[in-house]
Design an enzyme around this catalytic site. Sequence first.
Site, PDB file in Angstrom:
ATOM      1  N   SER A 112      21.423  49.225  23.829  1.00  0.00           N
ATOM      2  CA  SER A 112      20.498  48.005  23.079  1.00  0.00           C
ATOM      3  C   SER A 112      21.109  47.902  21.689  1.00  0.00           C
ATOM      4  CB  SER A 112      19.120  48.365  23.164  1.00  0.00           C
ATOM      5  OG  SER A 112      18.318  47.299  22.835  1.00  0.00           O
ATOM      6  N   ASN A 113      20.338  47.322  20.956  1.00  0.00           N
ATOM      7  CA  ASN A 113      20.688  47.248  19.373  1.00  0.00           C
ATOM      8  C   ASN A 113      19.740  47.093  18.513  1.00  0.00           C
ATOM      9  OD1 ASN A 113      19.804  44.349  19.077  1.00  0.00           O
ATOM     10  ND2 ASN A 113      21.048  44.108  20.819  1.00  0.00           N
ATOM     11  N   HIS A 114      19.692  46.954  17.145  1.00  0.00           N
ATOM     12  CA  HIS A 114      18.680  47.259  16.332  1.00  0.00           C
ATOM     13  C   HIS A 114      17.804  45.893  16.029  1.00  0.00           C
ATOM     14  CE1 HIS A 114      19.784  50.996  15.006  1.00  0.00           C
ATOM     15  NE2 HIS A 114      21.054  50.802  14.806  1.00  0.00           N
ATOM     16  N   SER A 115      18.047  44.703  16.692  1.00  0.00           N
ATOM     17  CA  SER A 115      17.013  43.796  16.530  1.00  0.00           C
ATOM     18  C   SER A 115      15.637  44.031  16.568  1.00  0.00           C
ATOM     19  CB  SER A 115      17.643  42.594  17.241  1.00  0.00           C
ATOM     20  OG  SER A 115      16.919  41.785  17.290  1.00  0.00           O
ATOM     21  N   ALA A 179      19.191  38.908  20.082  1.00  0.00           N
ATOM     22  CA  ALA A 179      20.564  39.704  19.965  1.00  0.00           C
ATOM     23  C   ALA A 179      20.830  40.211  21.347  1.00  0.00           C
ATOM     24  CB  ALA A 179      20.286  40.963  18.767  1.00  0.00           C
TER      25      ALA A 179
END
Length: 301
Positions: A112-115, A179
């Site tokens: 995943s990512n930091h959004s 994101a």
Amino acid sequence: ASGIADNLLLTTYLSARCPVAVAPAMDLDMYAHEATQQNLRTLARRGVHIVEPGEGELASGLQGKGRMAEPDAIAAFVGGLLREKKKSLAGKRLIVTAGATIEAIDPVRFISNHSSGKMGYAIAGELADRGACVTLVTGRTELPTPAGVERVDVLSAAEMYDAAVRAFEGSDGAVMCAAVADYTPADYHDDKVKKKDGDLSIPVERTPDILGTIGPQKTHQFLCGFSMETKDLVENSSAKLAKKNLDMVVANNLKGAGAGFGVDTNVVTFITPDGTRELPLMSKADVADAILDEILKRRSL
Ligand code: C5P
């Protein structure tokens, strides 16, 4: 009325682009004077809203018209003005994507990512405040659903693609803030992948580009995408405008102070076919407001 800007209040007024209301208050003869009345008519002609003074006892001890309108009445009038501005999207259907997608490797791990979803949620809330019918297609976030917004929860890029493409049909436009993971594990493991000695490689494959699919298919809809870069912001973001057939890209430099993930502020640049406009550091709520003003300036949806 005469354009004199020798104090903070009048300087602010002369540069204001928002609706302006004036609540004059003075002694009765000053208020009745033709100079005052003419100035009020001039302001009204220019679109300034006048909140009339009340009648009664004045500071001088005299009785008459000139008392400042009651603060509650002024607040109610200003509230009405703002709601009028905000209802400009009544009857329109808009899609917003927000948050990070989650690409599962096995029942335990994911990519995943930091959004945080804050920017997209602010836009969805602002759209609803302006009267639009909003579908918010969202990855996992901790955020409460903005009032008046229909929320569709998804996890993976593939799920977000299906939900967004379906919602886009019959809509008037979309603001895509999510994101979305660019890659997803090629194989999902039903059981937890056991660790072994030595390194592990996880093969990944491309996810569908939601905006890249919707963009070339759009007919009348307004499409706004986001672009997060760490270098060559304007160049890379302008390329997305053309490649994804967008009307506008909101670009932000991840390395700028106060911009990007998690924080409540953002520093963005609007990129449109007409050029670029960099905005100062603002709260995400104010950025959302500015984005919608820009969209409405460019297109009556
Ligand atoms: O190409 P890039 O990922 O930088 O483009 C960012 C924009 O495209 C964002 O508006 C994002 O929401 C959207 N996007 C998408 N589907 C993807 C990847 C990005 O809708 N798979």
